[in-house]
Design an enzyme around this catalytic site. Structure first.
Site, PDB file in Angstrom:
ATOM      1  N   SER A 171     -11.188   4.167  -7.177  1.00 51.64           N
ATOM      2  CA  SER A 171     -10.247   3.547  -6.248  1.00 51.64           C
ATOM      3  C   SER A 171      -9.252   2.612  -6.921  1.00 51.64           C
ATOM      4  CB  SER A 171     -11.013   2.770  -5.172  1.00 51.64           C
ATOM      5  OG  SER A 171     -11.799   1.743  -5.760  1.00 51.64           O
ATOM      6  N   LYS A 172      -9.346   2.442  -8.233  1.00 51.82           N
ATOM      7  CA  LYS A 172      -8.370   1.627  -8.952  1.00 51.82           C
ATOM      8  C   LYS A 172      -7.023   2.351  -8.981  1.00 51.82           C
ATOM      9  CE  LYS A 172     -10.931  -1.908 -10.244  1.00 51.82           C
ATOM     10  NZ  LYS A 172     -12.096  -1.782  -9.350  1.00 51.82           N
ATOM     11  N   PRO A 173      -5.934   1.618  -9.242  1.00 51.71           N
ATOM     12  CA  PRO A 173      -4.620   2.280  -9.261  1.00 51.71           C
ATOM     13  C   PRO A 173      -4.575   3.515 -10.164  1.00 51.71           C
ATOM     14  CG  PRO A 173      -4.323  -0.083  -9.227  1.00 51.71           C
ATOM     15  CD  PRO A 173      -5.808   0.149  -9.356  1.00 51.71           C
TER      16      PRO A 173
END
Length: 366
Positions: free
Chosen positions: A185-187
C-alpha cells in the site's frame, strides 16, 4: 459508489502486461533469491534518486535495522525520534538494545519538531531518526545542523516518502542513511514485503550489503552478525515493472491532494506541505474532533477511512519501561485522537475526489 483506499487492483490491471511478463521471467529462470532483477532494480533506484548506493532488502523494518547496524548503534545508545509514527521506527531502535528518545511533533505537518530535538540530546545520544510522515520530509536543514553540532548520525525513516524531495533533491542527499518500504500500500509497493536502504557513504553501503546476507563478505565467511534480509527476486520484478510509471503516479497523487485541499480545507484541518519540499502523499490525513462520527457515516457511504495512528509510541505498552508518561508529548497525544486518513491513490479522478469531499462535508454537517 465504494471507493478503494489504495486501488491496488486497478493499478495491477493497468500495468498487468509488464508485471506478468517480469514475474514469468523469474519463474522461467527459477532464480528466486538475489536474481538479476534485484541488481537491475538497485541500479534503477540509484538513477531515480541519484544516490550512490541503493541496497534492497526484505522490508522497511529491516531497512531501519540495517541502517542502525551500519552506523554501529550499540546497547544503551540513545536515538532521538518522533513519538507519532508507525511502531517500526522506535521498535527497531529497541531491538538494537538502544533506547528510543521521543520528541513531540509540529501540529501543521505531523513531523518531528526540530526545535525540540536539542533539548533531548544527552551524552548517550548517537543518532537522530526523523520520519517523513505521510510522505513529507521533516526539517532536514535544522536536523542536520544539530547533528553536526553534536557529531550525530542521521537516518531518515522514509517508509512513506520514497520519491519526495527536500530542496529539489531526494532525501538520501540530506542524511547519512535513508530507508524506505515497498509494502503493497506504499506509494511504490511490491506484492509482499520489501524495502531499500540508500546512502552516499561507500563504507556504509558495503557493510549493509554484507549485513543483509548474514554478514557475509564471501560465501560462508561472515564478517558481521547480520540478517537474512534480502529482497525476493519476484518482488524486484514487480517493482521493476512499476518504477517507470512512478514519477507520473507521484504527480497524480499531488494533484489529488490539491483537489482535496480545495474542497475540504475550510471545514477540517488539512496537512501543510512546506514550500521547500514535496510530499508523495502516502496518506492524505486530516484532523477532526468528530472522528468517530465521520468514520461511521463515511463507511456507510462506501468510503474507507483508516487512522494513522491512534496511539503515540510513548503510550504503547511495549514502551512502558521508558521514563515517559501520558502528557509528556501533548501535541502528538491530541493529534492521535483526531487524525483520519481519506482515500489516496494515483488513480482517483476529479469525480471520485469530489464524491469523497462531498460525503465528508455531509458527515460533518450531519
Amino acid at each position: 459508489m465504494k471507493i478503494d483506499f489504495a486501488n491496488l487492483q486497478y493499478q495491477y490491471q493497468r500495468y498487468k502486461k509488464d508485471i506478468d511478463a517480469n514475474i514469468q521471467k523469474v519463474l522461467d529462470n527459477s532464480n528466486y533469491i538475489m536474481g538479476e532483477e534485484v541488481q537491475r532494480l538497485e541500479r534503477e533506484l540509484e538513477k531515480f534518486t541519484q544516490a550512490q548506493h541503493a541496497i534492497t532488502c526484505s522490508s522497511g523494518t529491516d531497512a531501519l535495522l540495517l541502517a542502525l547496524m551500519a552506523i554501529d548503534i550499540q546497547p544503551d545508545d540513545e536515538v532521538i525520534t518522533t513519538t507519532f509514527s508507525f511502531i517500526a521506527t522506535a521498535e527497531t531502535i529497541a531491538l538494537m538494545k538502544a533506547q528510543p528518545v521521543f520528541v513531540d511533533i509540529e501540529e501543521s505537518t505531523f513531523n518531528i519538531d526540530a526545535s525540540k530535538i536539542e533539548a533531548a540530546i544527552t551524552s548517550k545520544t548517537k543518532a537522530i531518526m526523523p520520519v517523513s510522515l505521510y510522505g513529507q520530509p521533516a526539517d532536514m536543514d535544522e536536523i542536520n545542523a544539530i547533528a553536526k553540532k553534536y557529531n550525530l548520525k542521521v537516518i531518515i525513516d522514509g517508509a512513506q516518502s520514497f520519491g519526495a524531495t527536500y530542496k529539489e533533491q531526494a532525501e538520501v542527499h540530506h542524511c547519512d542513511v535513508y530507508t524506505t518500504s515497498f509494502f503493497p500500500s506504499k506509494p511504490l509497493g511490491c506484492y509482499g514485503d520489501g524495502g531499500a536502504v540508500f546512502t552516499n557513504n561507500d563504507e556504509y553501503a558495503e557493510k549493509i550489503r554484507m549485513l543483509r546476507v548474514h554478514g557475509q563478505n564471501k560465501r560462508y565467511q561472515h564478517k558481521y552478525i547480520g540478517l537474512g534480509a534480502r529482497l525476493d527476486t519476484l518482488q524486484a520484478a514487480v517493482l521493476l515493472a512499476k518504477l517507470p510509471f512512478y514519477a507520473e503516479e507521484v504527480k497524480a497523487r499531488q494533484a489529488v491532494a490539491k483537489k482535496y485541499n480545495a474542497g475540504i480545507k475550510i471545514v477540517v484541518a488539512t496537512p501543510r506541505v512546506k514550500i521547500d519540499r514535496t510530499s508523495v502523499w502516502a496518506q492524505y490525513t486530516i484532523r477532526t474532533k468528530k472522528r468517530e462520527q465521520l468514520q461511521w457515516v463515511l463507511k456507510e457511504n462506501g468510503v474507507s477511512t483508516p487512522v494513522h495512528y491512534p496511539l503515540p509510541l510513548h503510550l504503547q505498552e511495549c514502551f512502558n519501561y521508558l521514563d515517559v508518561k501520558k502528557g509528556d508529548f501533548p501535541i502528538s497525544e491530541q493529534v492521535a485522537k483526531e487524525v483520519l486518513s481519506l482515500p489516496m491513490n494515483a488513480f482517483m479522478n476529479s469525480e471520485v475526489v469530489d464524491v469523497v469531499s462531498r460525503r465528508l462535508l455531509i458527515s460533518i454537517d450531519g
